[in-house]
Scaffold this motif. Structure first.
Motif, PDB file in Angstrom:
ATOM      1  N   THR A   1       0.835  -1.147   0.493  1.00  0.00           N
ATOM      2  CA  THR A   1       0.156   0.372  -0.238  1.00  0.00           C
ATOM      3  C   THR A   1       1.244   0.995   0.267  1.00  0.00           C
ATOM      4  O   THR A   1       0.409   2.217  -0.853  1.00  0.00           O
ATOM      5  CB  THR A   1      -0.959  -0.085   1.235  1.00  0.00           C
ATOM      6  OG1 THR A   1      -1.702  -0.832   1.366  1.00  0.00           O
ATOM      7  CG2 THR A   1      -1.670   0.883   1.524  1.00  0.00           C
ATOM      8  N   LEU A   2       1.452   1.083   1.261  1.00  0.00           N
ATOM      9  CA  LEU A   2       2.995   2.559   0.610  1.00  0.00           C
ATOM     10  C   LEU A   2       3.795   2.743  -0.464  1.00  0.00           C
ATOM     11  O   LEU A   2       3.789   3.308  -0.846  1.00  0.00           O
ATOM     12  CB  LEU A   2       3.792   1.703   2.428  1.00  0.00           C
ATOM     13  CG  LEU A   2       3.628   2.062   3.903  1.00  0.00           C
ATOM     14  CD1 LEU A   2       4.078   1.881   4.009  1.00  0.00           C
ATOM     15  CD2 LEU A   2       3.093   3.673   3.497  1.00  0.00           C
ATOM     16  N   TYR A   3       3.370   1.129  -0.677  1.00  0.00           N
ATOM     17  CA  TYR A   3       4.945   1.108  -2.592  1.00  0.00           C
ATOM     18  C   TYR A   3       3.959   2.256  -3.638  1.00  0.00           C
ATOM     19  O   TYR A   3       3.835   2.745  -4.467  1.00  0.00           O
ATOM     20  CB  TYR A   3       5.381  -0.208  -3.236  1.00  0.00           C
ATOM     21  CG  TYR A   3       5.635  -0.396  -3.975  1.00  0.00           C
ATOM     22  CD1 TYR A   3       6.829   0.758  -4.033  1.00  0.00           C
ATOM     23  CD2 TYR A   3       4.757  -0.070  -5.190  1.00  0.00           C
ATOM     24  CE1 TYR A   3       7.982   0.586  -5.204  1.00  0.00           C
ATOM     25  CE2 TYR A   3       5.526  -0.248  -6.794  1.00  0.00           C
ATOM     26  CZ  TYR A   3       6.913   0.051  -6.864  1.00  0.00           C
ATOM     27  OH  TYR A   3       7.169   0.298  -8.174  1.00  0.00           O
ATOM     28  N   LEU A   4       2.163   1.032  -3.375  1.00  0.00           N
ATOM     29  CA  LEU A   4       1.436   1.622  -4.230  1.00  0.00           C
ATOM     30  C   LEU A   4       1.052   3.899  -4.230  1.00  0.00           C
ATOM     31  O   LEU A   4       0.775   4.391  -5.117  1.00  0.00           O
ATOM     32  CB  LEU A   4      -0.396   1.737  -4.479  1.00  0.00           C
ATOM     33  CG  LEU A   4      -0.336  -0.099  -5.134  1.00  0.00           C
ATOM     34  CD1 LEU A   4      -1.015  -0.087  -4.917  1.00  0.00           C
ATOM     35  CD2 LEU A   4       0.896   0.431  -6.210  1.00  0.00           C
ATOM     36  N   ILE A   5       1.048   4.169  -3.008  1.00  0.00           N
ATOM     37  CA  ILE A   5       0.750   5.676  -2.204  1.00  0.00           C
ATOM     38  C   ILE A   5       2.055   6.490  -3.034  1.00  0.00           C
ATOM     39  O   ILE A   5       1.871   7.305  -3.719  1.00  0.00           O
ATOM     40  CB  ILE A   5       0.735   5.864  -1.156  1.00  0.00           C
ATOM     41  CG1 ILE A   5      -0.264   5.301  -1.119  1.00  0.00           C
ATOM     42  CG2 ILE A   5       0.703   6.941  -0.915  1.00  0.00           C
ATOM     43  CD1 ILE A   5      -0.885   4.833   0.963  1.00  0.00           C
ATOM     44  N   ARG A   6       3.167   5.861  -2.996  1.00  0.00           N
ATOM     45  CA  ARG A   6       4.575   6.547  -2.984  1.00  0.00           C
ATOM     46  C   ARG A   6       4.401   6.900  -4.368  1.00  0.00           C
ATOM     47  O   ARG A   6       5.023   7.561  -5.380  1.00  0.00           O
ATOM     48  CB  ARG A   6       5.533   6.313  -2.883  1.00  0.00           C
ATOM     49  CG  ARG A   6       5.738   6.703  -1.073  1.00  0.00           C
ATOM     50  CD  ARG A   6       7.249   6.212  -0.335  1.00  0.00           C
ATOM     51  NE  ARG A   6       6.657   6.709   1.051  1.00  0.00           N
ATOM     52  CZ  ARG A   6       7.353   5.391   1.821  1.00  0.00           C
ATOM     53  NH1 ARG A   6       8.413   4.631   1.681  1.00  0.00           N
ATOM     54  NH2 ARG A   6       6.718   5.423   2.879  1.00  0.00           N
TER      55      ARG A   6
ATOM     56  N   GLY B   1       2.002   6.606  -9.154  1.00  0.00           N
ATOM     57  CA  GLY B   1       0.963   6.745 -10.958  1.00  0.00           C
ATOM     58  C   GLY B   1       2.321   6.855 -11.320  1.00  0.00           C
ATOM     59  O   GLY B   1       2.794   7.926 -13.225  1.00  0.00           O
ATOM     60  N   GLU B   2       3.747   7.181 -11.360  1.00  0.00           N
ATOM     61  CA  GLU B   2       4.599   6.631 -12.371  1.00  0.00           C
ATOM     62  C   GLU B   2       4.581   5.481 -14.080  1.00  0.00           C
ATOM     63  O   GLU B   2       3.772   4.439 -13.111  1.00  0.00           O
ATOM     64  CB  GLU B   2       6.008   6.369 -11.657  1.00  0.00           C
ATOM     65  CG  GLU B   2       6.473   6.671 -10.473  1.00  0.00           C
ATOM     66  CD  GLU B   2       7.396   6.233  -9.911  1.00  0.00           C
ATOM     67  OE1 GLU B   2       7.618   5.000 -10.505  1.00  0.00           O
ATOM     68  OE2 GLU B   2       8.156   6.442  -8.622  1.00  0.00           O
TER      69      GLU B   2
END
Length: 163
Positions: free
Chosen positions: A72-77, A80-81
């Motif tokens: 989840t933290l990875y997707l938040i950060r 959008g790349e």
């Protein structure tokens, strides 16, 4: 002691075991077996059965939550790349060793998922190591030998890539 008191005490002990297991990742059975045998006088075979169930349940819950949090933290950060799938890029060198993964997490880099995977790999190794020590303490050398072979295989497959 009536059945209600017994159930309440076992539930409180199981809750404490689950909480401790979730914090340490070692499973709540470390608390459940002594609780059931010494406080409630339950046969050791049934207590070990409860130990196995609680270890599996709490370890899976803790590990899946840890992985989910990291993802989840990875997707938040980085959700959008844009990704160019025509070019293969391997993992950066820092993610290729356990020490590098821990350093990356402490420095705030993208190592949370790798750390979760490292924990998922390390927990079974620690369980086999605990079994090895337990069988050695019981002087059951047949199982010491078998567990030693399993432990050697696990450690070799885990650390063999670095030597």
């Amino acid at each position: 002691m009536n059945i209600l008191e017994f159930s309440l005490l076992v539930w409180l002990g199981a809750f404490a075991a689950g909480f401790l297991g979730a914090l340490t990742g070692l499973g709540g059975g470390v608390v459940v077996v002594p609780l059931l045998t010494s406080m409630f006088g339950i046969d050791i075979r049934y207590a070990i059965g409860a130990f196995l169930v609680s270890v599996i349940a709490t370890s899976l819950a803790a590990a899946s939550t840890y992985i989910k949090q990291g993802f989840t933290l990875y997707l938040i950060r980085h959700g959008g790349e844009t990704v160019d799938y025509r070019v293969f890029r391997g993992e950066p060198a820092i993610y290729c060793s356990p020490i590098g993964i821990v350093q990356a997490v402490l420095e705030g880099r993208r190592g949370m998922i790798q750390l979760g995977l490292l924990v998922l790999i390390a927990v079974p190794i620690l369980r086999v190591l605990l079994s090895f020590v337990t069988f050695l303490h019981w002087k059951d050398f047949t199982y010491v030998g078998i567990t030693g072979l399993v432990l050697t295989g696990l450690i070799d497959s885990f650390a063999g890539a670095y030597f």
